[in-house]
Structure formats: structure tokens, C-alpha cells
Scaffold this motif. Structure first.
Motif, PDB file in Angstrom:
ATOM      1  N   ASN A 200      -9.299   8.127   9.092  1.00  0.00           N
ATOM      2  CA  ASN A 200     -10.013   8.806   8.020  1.00  0.00           C
ATOM      3  C   ASN A 200     -10.626   7.797   7.052  1.00  0.00           C
ATOM      4  OD1 ASN A 200      -9.296  11.337   8.978  1.00  0.00           O
ATOM      5  ND2 ASN A 200      -7.445  11.415   7.747  1.00  0.00           N
ATOM      6  N   ARG A 201     -10.009   6.630   6.977  1.00  0.00           N
ATOM      7  CA  ARG A 201     -10.462   5.551   6.103  1.00  0.00           C
ATOM      8  C   ARG A 201     -10.315   4.228   6.824  1.00  0.00           C
ATOM      9  NH1 ARG A 201      -9.318   6.075  -0.088  1.00  0.00           N
ATOM     10  NH2 ARG A 201     -10.531   7.936  -0.397  1.00  0.00           N
ATOM     11  N   SER A 202     -11.022   3.227   6.308  1.00  0.00           N
ATOM     12  CA  SER A 202     -10.904   1.872   6.844  1.00  0.00           C
ATOM     13  C   SER A 202     -10.415   0.946   5.741  1.00  0.00           C
ATOM     14  CB  SER A 202     -12.258   1.376   7.343  1.00  0.00           C
ATOM     15  OG  SER A 202     -12.678   2.117   8.454  1.00  0.00           O
ATOM     16  N   PRO A 203      -9.519   0.036   6.084  1.00  0.00           N
ATOM     17  CA  PRO A 203      -9.023  -0.908   5.070  1.00  0.00           C
ATOM     18  C   PRO A 203     -10.059  -1.983   4.766  1.00  0.00           C
ATOM     19  CG  PRO A 203      -8.084  -1.424   7.196  1.00  0.00           C
ATOM     20  CD  PRO A 203      -8.878  -0.158   7.372  1.00  0.00           C
ATOM     21  N   SER A 204      -9.951  -2.563   3.584  1.00  0.00           N
ATOM     22  CA  SER A 204     -10.788  -3.718   3.266  1.00  0.00           C
ATOM     23  C   SER A 204     -10.335  -4.874   4.149  1.00  0.00           C
ATOM     24  CB  SER A 204     -10.641  -4.084   1.785  1.00  0.00           C
ATOM     25  OG  SER A 204      -9.339  -4.602   1.543  1.00  0.00           O
ATOM     26  N   ILE A 205     -11.124  -5.912   4.207  1.00  0.00           N
ATOM     27  CA  ILE A 205     -10.766  -7.066   5.030  1.00  0.00           C
ATOM     28  C   ILE A 205      -9.468  -7.695   4.530  1.00  0.00           C
ATOM     29  CG2 ILE A 205     -12.185  -8.738   3.770  1.00  0.00           C
ATOM     30  CD1 ILE A 205     -11.692  -8.659   7.578  1.00  0.00           C
ATOM     31  N   GLU A 206      -9.266  -7.707   3.216  1.00  0.00           N
ATOM     32  CA  GLU A 206      -8.030  -8.256   2.654  1.00  0.00           C
ATOM     33  C   GLU A 206      -6.820  -7.421   3.084  1.00  0.00           C
ATOM     34  OE1 GLU A 206      -5.959  -8.565  -1.689  1.00  0.00           O
ATOM     35  OE2 GLU A 206      -8.088  -9.067  -1.584  1.00  0.00           O
ATOM     36  N   GLN A 207      -6.951  -6.104   3.020  1.00  0.00           N
ATOM     37  CA  GLN A 207      -5.860  -5.224   3.440  1.00  0.00           C
ATOM     38  C   GLN A 207      -5.610  -5.360   4.935  1.00  0.00           C
ATOM     39  OE1 GLN A 207      -7.629  -1.625   1.983  1.00  0.00           O
ATOM     40  NE2 GLN A 207      -6.340  -1.587   0.155  1.00  0.00           N
ATOM     41  N   LEU A 208      -6.675  -5.494   5.702  1.00  0.00           N
ATOM     42  CA  LEU A 208      -6.548  -5.656   7.151  1.00  0.00           C
ATOM     43  C   LEU A 208      -5.790  -6.934   7.484  1.00  0.00           C
ATOM     44  CD1 LEU A 208      -7.271  -4.409   9.865  1.00  0.00           C
ATOM     45  CD2 LEU A 208      -9.438  -5.637   9.776  1.00  0.00           C
ATOM     46  N   ARG A 209      -6.059  -8.003   6.757  1.00  0.00           N
ATOM     47  CA  ARG A 209      -5.339  -9.270   6.975  1.00  0.00           C
ATOM     48  C   ARG A 209      -3.857  -9.124   6.649  1.00  0.00           C
ATOM     49  NH1 ARG A 209     -10.117 -12.430   4.524  1.00  0.00           N
ATOM     50  NH2 ARG A 209     -11.209 -13.068   6.402  1.00  0.00           N
TER      51      ARG A 209
ATOM     52  N   LEU B 126       0.845  -1.190   0.000  1.00  0.00           N
ATOM     53  CA  LEU B 126       0.000   0.000   0.000  1.00  0.00           C
ATOM     54  C   LEU B 126       0.881   1.240   0.000  1.00  0.00           C
ATOM     55  CD1 LEU B 126      -2.560  -1.084   2.748  1.00  0.00           C
ATOM     56  CD2 LEU B 126      -2.987  -0.970   0.296  1.00  0.00           C
ATOM     57  N   THR B 127       0.261   2.398  -0.061  1.00  0.00           N
ATOM     58  CA  THR B 127       1.018   3.635   0.046  1.00  0.00           C
ATOM     59  C   THR B 127       1.109   4.037   1.509  1.00  0.00           C
ATOM     60  OG1 THR B 127      -0.936   5.052  -0.157  1.00  0.00           O
ATOM     61  CG2 THR B 127       0.186   4.413  -2.209  1.00  0.00           C
ATOM     62  N   ASP B 128       2.109   4.854   1.825  1.00  0.00           N
ATOM     63  CA  ASP B 128       2.207   5.341   3.200  1.00  0.00           C
ATOM     64  C   ASP B 128       1.033   6.257   3.521  1.00  0.00           C
ATOM     65  OD1 ASP B 128       3.520   7.031   1.345  1.00  0.00           O
ATOM     66  OD2 ASP B 128       4.601   8.050   2.941  1.00  0.00           O
ATOM     67  N   ALA B 129       0.466   6.902   2.508  1.00  0.00           N
ATOM     68  CA  ALA B 129      -0.718   7.746   2.722  1.00  0.00           C
ATOM     69  C   ALA B 129      -1.912   6.901   3.176  1.00  0.00           C
ATOM     70  CB  ALA B 129      -1.064   8.509   1.454  1.00  0.00           C
ATOM     71  N   ALA B 130      -2.043   5.698   2.618  1.00  0.00           N
ATOM     72  CA  ALA B 130      -3.131   4.804   3.028  1.00  0.00           C
ATOM     73  C   ALA B 130      -2.970   4.408   4.484  1.00  0.00           C
ATOM     74  CB  ALA B 130      -3.167   3.565   2.134  1.00  0.00           C
ATOM     75  N   ILE B 131      -1.757   4.038   4.871  1.00  0.00           N
ATOM     76  CA  ILE B 131      -1.498   3.663   6.264  1.00  0.00           C
ATOM     77  C   ILE B 131      -1.771   4.845   7.186  1.00  0.00           C
ATOM     78  CG2 ILE B 131       0.230   2.825   7.913  1.00  0.00           C
ATOM     79  CD1 ILE B 131      -0.641   0.719   5.817  1.00  0.00           C
ATOM     80  N   ARG B 132      -1.343   6.038   6.784  1.00  0.00           N
ATOM     81  CA  ARG B 132      -1.588   7.250   7.574  1.00  0.00           C
ATOM     82  C   ARG B 132      -3.090   7.480   7.756  1.00  0.00           C
ATOM     83  NH1 ARG B 132       0.087  10.758   4.206  1.00  0.00           N
ATOM     84  NH2 ARG B 132       2.245  10.122   4.435  1.00  0.00           N
ATOM     85  N   ASN B 133      -3.849   7.291   6.690  1.00  0.00           N
ATOM     86  CA  ASN B 133      -5.301   7.465   6.785  1.00  0.00           C
ATOM     87  C   ASN B 133      -5.947   6.439   7.707  1.00  0.00           C
ATOM     88  OD1 ASN B 133      -6.011   9.794   5.252  1.00  0.00           O
ATOM     89  ND2 ASN B 133      -5.506   8.680   3.400  1.00  0.00           N
ATOM     90  N   TYR B 134      -5.425   5.210   7.719  1.00  0.00           N
ATOM     91  CA  TYR B 134      -5.936   4.201   8.647  1.00  0.00           C
ATOM     92  C   TYR B 134      -5.605   4.592  10.082  1.00  0.00           C
ATOM     93  CZ  TYR B 134      -6.138   1.326   4.389  1.00  0.00           C
ATOM     94  OH  TYR B 134      -6.377   0.838   3.134  1.00  0.00           O
ATOM     95  N   GLU B 135      -4.392   5.096  10.283  1.00  0.00           N
ATOM     96  CA  GLU B 135      -3.965   5.495  11.621  1.00  0.00           C
ATOM     97  C   GLU B 135      -4.780   6.690  12.120  1.00  0.00           C
ATOM     98  OE1 GLU B 135       0.065   7.170  13.440  1.00  0.00           O
ATOM     99  OE2 GLU B 135       0.322   5.207  12.493  1.00  0.00           O
ATOM    100  N   LEU B 136      -5.102   7.606  11.235  1.00  0.00           N
ATOM    101  CA  LEU B 136      -5.897   8.784  11.602  1.00  0.00           C
ATOM    102  C   LEU B 136      -7.397   8.492  11.600  1.00  0.00           C
ATOM    103  CD1 LEU B 136      -3.987  11.505   9.541  1.00  0.00           C
ATOM    104  CD2 LEU B 136      -3.906  11.132  12.021  1.00  0.00           C
TER     105      LEU B 136
END
Length: 61
Positions: free
Chosen positions: A39-48, A27-37
């Protein structure tokens, strides 16, 4: 839903940056940042993938 606070704690415990985790899971570091903040939720596949990379149970996130 992922807990940003828990994600941050696990990253600190594992001594990983958002960018390092992003590279590990494709993933991008922006995606991880958004999960940490939360702002967004990962799909179940990304969460795994995140849980596997952090060597933790999916329910800890």
C-alpha cells in the motif's frame, strides 16, 4: 519499490513478526504491514534500515 511478497518471505525465514521488525527499525507495525501489502513504499533510508535489520541486501527487497 519494496516487494511485499519478498518481505513476508524474509520475515518468515528470520522468524520475525511485523512488530518485531518495526521495533528494530524504529517504525510502527502498521508501516511494516503497509509495505508488506504494498500500500506504501518506504523511503530509501527506511529501506536500508529494513535490509540491515533483516541482514539482507537492499536489492532482495
Amino acid at each position: 519499490m519494496i516487494s511485499g511478497k519478498k518481505l513476508k518471505q524474509i520475515l518468515l525465514f528470520r522468524k520475525l513478526t511485523q512488530k518485531e521488525l518495526a521495533i528494530m527499525v524504529g517504525l510502527t507495525d502498521a508501516a511494516i504491514r503497509n509495505y508488506e501489502l504494498e500500500n506504501r513504499s518506504p523511503s530509501i533510508e527506511q529501506l536500508r534500515k529494513i535490509a540491515d535489520a533483516l541482514e539482507c541486501d537492499i536489492y532482495l527487497l
